[in-house]
Design a protein around this motif. Structure first.
Motif, PDB file in Angstrom:
ATOM      1  N   UNK A 139      15.498  42.243  91.184  1.00 34.86           N
ATOM      2  CA  UNK A 139      14.659  41.504  90.238  1.00 34.86           C
ATOM      3  C   UNK A 139      13.943  42.459  89.297  1.00 34.86           C
ATOM      4  N   UNK A 140      13.416  43.557  89.837  1.00 33.69           N
ATOM      5  CA  UNK A 140      12.772  44.548  88.983  1.00 33.69           C
ATOM      6  C   UNK A 140      13.772  45.180  88.018  1.00 33.69           C
ATOM      7  N   UNK A 141      14.959  45.499  88.511  1.00 36.43           N
ATOM      8  CA  UNK A 141      15.984  46.069  87.637  1.00 36.43           C
ATOM      9  C   UNK A 141      16.295  45.131  86.478  1.00 36.43           C
ATOM     10  N   UNK A 142      16.377  43.832  86.755  1.00 36.96           N
ATOM     11  CA  UNK A 142      16.646  42.855  85.704  1.00 36.96           C
ATOM     12  C   UNK A 142      15.564  42.876  84.629  1.00 36.96           C
ATOM     13  N   UNK A 143      14.308  42.978  85.061  1.00 35.94           N
ATOM     14  CA  UNK A 143      13.191  42.943  84.113  1.00 35.94           C
ATOM     15  C   UNK A 143      13.016  44.276  83.374  1.00 35.94           C
ATOM     16  N   UNK A 144      13.459  45.372  83.973  1.00 35.34           N
ATOM     17  CA  UNK A 144      13.241  46.685  83.363  1.00 35.34           C
ATOM     18  C   UNK A 144      14.329  47.081  82.371  1.00 35.34           C
ATOM     19  N   UNK A 145      15.446  46.361  82.346  1.00 36.46           N
ATOM     20  CA  UNK A 145      16.594  46.786  81.539  1.00 36.46           C
ATOM     21  C   UNK A 145      16.262  47.100  80.078  1.00 36.46           C
ATOM     22  N   UNK A 260       8.705  34.566  89.644  1.00 38.76           N
ATOM     23  CA  UNK A 260      10.051  34.067  89.380  1.00 38.76           C
ATOM     24  C   UNK A 260      10.348  33.845  87.922  1.00 38.76           C
ATOM     25  N   UNK A 261       9.627  34.522  87.028  1.00 44.63           N
ATOM     26  CA  UNK A 261       9.880  34.364  85.600  1.00 44.63           C
ATOM     27  C   UNK A 261      11.250  34.936  85.250  1.00 44.63           C
ATOM     28  N   UNK A 262      11.947  34.315  84.296  1.00 43.90           N
ATOM     29  CA  UNK A 262      13.279  34.813  83.939  1.00 43.90           C
ATOM     30  C   UNK A 262      13.198  36.188  83.298  1.00 43.90           C
ATOM     31  N   UNK A 263      14.190  37.025  83.600  1.00 40.49           N
ATOM     32  CA  UNK A 263      14.241  38.365  83.011  1.00 40.49           C
ATOM     33  C   UNK A 263      14.704  38.276  81.569  1.00 40.49           C
ATOM     34  N   UNK A 264      14.185  39.151  80.690  1.00 46.89           N
ATOM     35  CA  UNK A 264      14.673  39.171  79.310  1.00 46.89           C
ATOM     36  C   UNK A 264      16.146  39.551  79.275  1.00 46.89           C
TER      37      UNK A 264
END
Length: 362
Positions: A139-145, A260-264
């Motif tokens: 989940x963090x990887x998704x948000x940090x991209x 649970x917010x969607x990742x950019x």
């Protein structure tokens, strides 16, 4: 959040600066002091050190300085020097040798075109932050991209390859990208990750899960998120800034992950942003992968500092990160420093000498 760092280094001949395959002997000598924190790497002309996880950046810096010194002393005992750069400055006198060992030899047999030439040797810096499990890491990887190209530009430290200036700030980026499994992480949750990893191994695309070389990935052996797109840097200030920003950004994003917010979703611009970061480092413009806007790389780092500010403040690293960025911005970063060394006399050995000195400067 705890943080830890893995650093890969080249071993070069004392007088010529050429890479030399003395890694196994150097690691064996260093392990008398460092134990399993000293490790061999894919090629014999490379070695690696790994810190323990810590919550204190001052402790991390002290440990990195110690690891470098012990490894450099072991290298000196084998007639070579330790160098922190993403690609070898001086070409070797002979094709690189793969370090003996079951897994490395299987990889070499599976992808012979990637290991039979000089271009295959690259050294990176991998930053780990502690997580509760694989689900949180993904989940963090998704948000940090969208922020990873900025970290890549900040870490660019490989302008020279095959004995000449390549025109890239991070030539390591293009060479490492030839391996399967290298690139931006896909947007996946834990079940999706397991399905994809199983498919990649079952079809022979990868040898094993450890070959998932995404720029942000869950570690397969420790509970961390691993950011693995940075060049290794001789300057410890740069390494500490990268570690502070990775942990600060991850800490700032944790509430969004918990909600649970969607990742950019940056889409196809993400790869273009990574390519520009590698091309220019801190010296040129980059692309914001979300908006498509073009901005100087230093402006992008300033935006990253703002985005990571809540996390940096929470762990007490904000002042340190701002001070370190000011130093790195004034120096121009690793690629600029290497080019400045070369411009003094047009001698690549000056670049190697300066890198060796900086690698051991605390």
């Amino acid at each position: 959040m705890t943080v830890g760092v893995e650093e890969e280094f080249f071993l070069v001949e004392r007088h010529t600066g050429m890479p030399v395959a003395r890694g196994p002997r150097v690691v064996e000598a260093a392990r008398a002091v460092l134990g399993d924190q000293a490790q061999s790497e894919f090629f014999g002309a490379q070695v690696e050190v790994c810190t323990r996880p810590t919550a204190a950046l001052a402790e991390l810096r002290s440990e990195l300085a110690l690891l470098r010194k012990v490894m450099a002393d072991a290298a000196a005992g084998e007639g070579c020097r330790l160098v922190a750069t993403g690609t070898p400055v001086v070409p070797p006198g002979r094709p690189p040798a793969v370090t003996p060992g079951g897994r490395y030899e299987r990889m070499a047999a599976r992808w012979p075109s990637l290991v039979g030439s000089y271009d295959g040797m690259v050294c990176g810096c991998h930053i780990h932050v502690g997580v509760t499990g694989r689900d949180q890491a993904l989940a963090l990887a998704n948000h940090m991209r969208p922020w990873l190209p900025t970290l890549q530009a900040l870490a660019a430290n490989s302008p020279f390859s095959l004995g000449h200036d390549t025109g890239w700030a991070s030539r390591r980026f293009t060479e490492h990208a030839r391996w399967p499994g290298v690139g931006p992480a896909p947007l996946v949750d834990e079940p999706g990750y397991d399905r994809l990893a199983e498919h990649l191994v079952r079809t022979g695309t990868l040898l094993d899960r450890r070959m998932i070389y995404w720029y942000a990935r869950p570690s397969e052996h420790v509970p961390t998120l691993e950011i693995r797109l940075c060049d290794v840097n001789a300057d410890l200030d740069t390494v500490m800034l990268l570690a502070a920003l990775v942990r600060g950004l991850a800490t700032a994003l944790l509430p969004e992950v918990a909600e649970g917010l969607p990742a950019p979703c940056p889409g196809p611009r993400l790869r273009a942003a990574h390519r520009l970061a590698a091309r220019h480092g801190l010296a040129g413009d980059g692309i914001d992968p979300l908006s498509g806007a073009s901005d100087p790389a230093t402006t992008a780092v300033e935006r990253l500092l703002v985005r990571a500010r809540p996390g940096l403040t929470a762990v007490g690293d904000l002042e340190l990160a701002e001070r370190l960025f000011d130093r790195v911005r004034r120096s121009g970063g690793g690629a600029a420093l290497q080019r400045a060394s070369y411009e003094r006399r047009g001698d690549l050995n000056d670049v190697v000498d300066d890198l060796v000195r900086t690698t051991l400067r605390e």
